[in-house]
Design a protein around this motif. Structure first.
Motif, PDB file in Angstrom:
ATOM      1  N   HIS A  10      28.601   7.611  67.034  1.00 50.94           N
ATOM      2  CA  HIS A  10      27.605   8.445  66.359  1.00 50.94           C
ATOM      3  C   HIS A  10      27.234   7.910  64.976  1.00 50.94           C
ATOM      4  O   HIS A  10      26.220   8.309  64.413  1.00 50.94           O
ATOM      5  CB  HIS A  10      28.117   9.879  66.209  1.00 50.94           C
ATOM      6  CG  HIS A  10      28.402  10.546  67.516  1.00 50.94           C
ATOM      7  ND1 HIS A  10      27.436  10.771  68.468  1.00 50.94           N
ATOM      8  CD2 HIS A  10      29.557  11.025  68.040  1.00 50.94           C
ATOM      9  CE1 HIS A  10      27.970  11.369  69.517  1.00 50.94           C
ATOM     10  NE2 HIS A  10      29.256  11.527  69.285  1.00 50.94           N
ATOM     11  N   GLU A  31      26.415   4.716  62.438  1.00 52.76           N
ATOM     12  CA  GLU A  31      25.975   3.327  62.414  1.00 52.76           C
ATOM     13  C   GLU A  31      26.857   2.431  61.547  1.00 52.76           C
ATOM     14  O   GLU A  31      27.065   1.253  61.873  1.00 52.76           O
ATOM     15  CB  GLU A  31      24.504   3.215  61.993  1.00 52.76           C
ATOM     16  CG  GLU A  31      24.185   3.622  60.576  1.00 52.76           C
ATOM     17  CD  GLU A  31      24.085   5.130  60.349  1.00 52.76           C
ATOM     18  OE1 GLU A  31      23.919   5.515  59.189  1.00 52.76           O
ATOM     19  OE2 GLU A  31      24.174   5.920  61.299  1.00 52.76           O
ATOM     20  N   PHE A  71      24.680   7.270  69.454  1.00 52.17           N
ATOM     21  CA  PHE A  71      23.567   6.769  68.642  1.00 52.17           C
ATOM     22  C   PHE A  71      23.569   5.259  68.410  1.00 52.17           C
ATOM     23  O   PHE A  71      22.563   4.590  68.596  1.00 52.17           O
ATOM     24  CB  PHE A  71      23.583   7.511  67.299  1.00 52.17           C
ATOM     25  CG  PHE A  71      22.578   7.020  66.301  1.00 52.17           C
ATOM     26  CD1 PHE A  71      21.227   7.174  66.530  1.00 52.17           C
ATOM     27  CD2 PHE A  71      22.997   6.405  65.143  1.00 52.17           C
ATOM     28  CE1 PHE A  71      20.295   6.721  65.605  1.00 52.17           C
ATOM     29  CE2 PHE A  71      22.080   5.953  64.211  1.00 52.17           C
ATOM     30  CZ  PHE A  71      20.727   6.106  64.442  1.00 52.17           C
TER      31      PHE A  71
END
Length: 124
Positions: free
Chosen positions: A56, A58, A88
Motif C-alpha cells: 500500500h 510506495e 497500490f
C-alpha cells in the motif's frame, strides 16, 4: 539475533514507519549500497502472479525493491488473506521471488500458479 555468532545482523537507517516498524526511504536505501545479502525476508500486502509483490505504501515498495536487488535469495512471508491481492505499489515481479511462506488457508489454485512460475511455496 544479534547474539548469534553465525549471523550478522545489519540494521539500516531510514524513517521508521509506526505501523510496521520498518526503516524505509533514501537513507535506508543508501545504507544498502555495496552490500551483498544472502537472504532477504519481505512482507507484502499483495502477492499476485500478474502484479507480483505489492504494498500500500510506495516508499516501502521502493526500499523493499532495493533489498531484493541486493539479495541472492528472496523469501516472501504473507498470510493467506494477501495471496491473490494487488495493492497500490509494486515491489517486484513474481519472478524475483524464490520462496513464499503462507498459511494453509491460501487458495490452492493461486499457489499452484505461483509454483508453476517457479516460486517454491511453503504452507504452515
Amino acid at each position: 539475533m544479534a547474539v548469534r555468532p553465525n549471523l550478522k545482523l545489519v540494521v539500516t537507517g531510514g524513517v521508521a514507519r509506526s505501523e510496521s516498524y520498518e526503516l524505509v526511504g533514501p537513507i535506508a536505501e543508501a545504507s544498502l549500497a555495496g552490500l551483498n545479502l544472502d537472504v532477504v525476508f519481505v512482507g507484502a500486502d499483495g502477492v499476485s502472479l500478474v502484479a507480483g509483490l505489492t504494498t500500500h505504501h510506495e516508499v516501502e515498495a521502493h526500499t523493499n525493491r532495493a533489498l531484493i536487488e541486493r539479495s541472492h535469495s528472496v523469501v516472501v512471508v504473507a498470510d493467506s488473506s494477501k495471496i491473490g491481492l494487488v495493492a497500490f505499489a509494486q515491489i517486484c515481479e513474481i519472478g524475483k521471488v524464490g520462496e513464499l511462506i503462507t498459511d494453509r488457508a491460501a487458495d490452492p489454485r493461486i499457489l499452484a500458479g505461483l509454483t508453476e512460475a517457479g516460486v517454491r511455496v511453503t504452507t504452515v
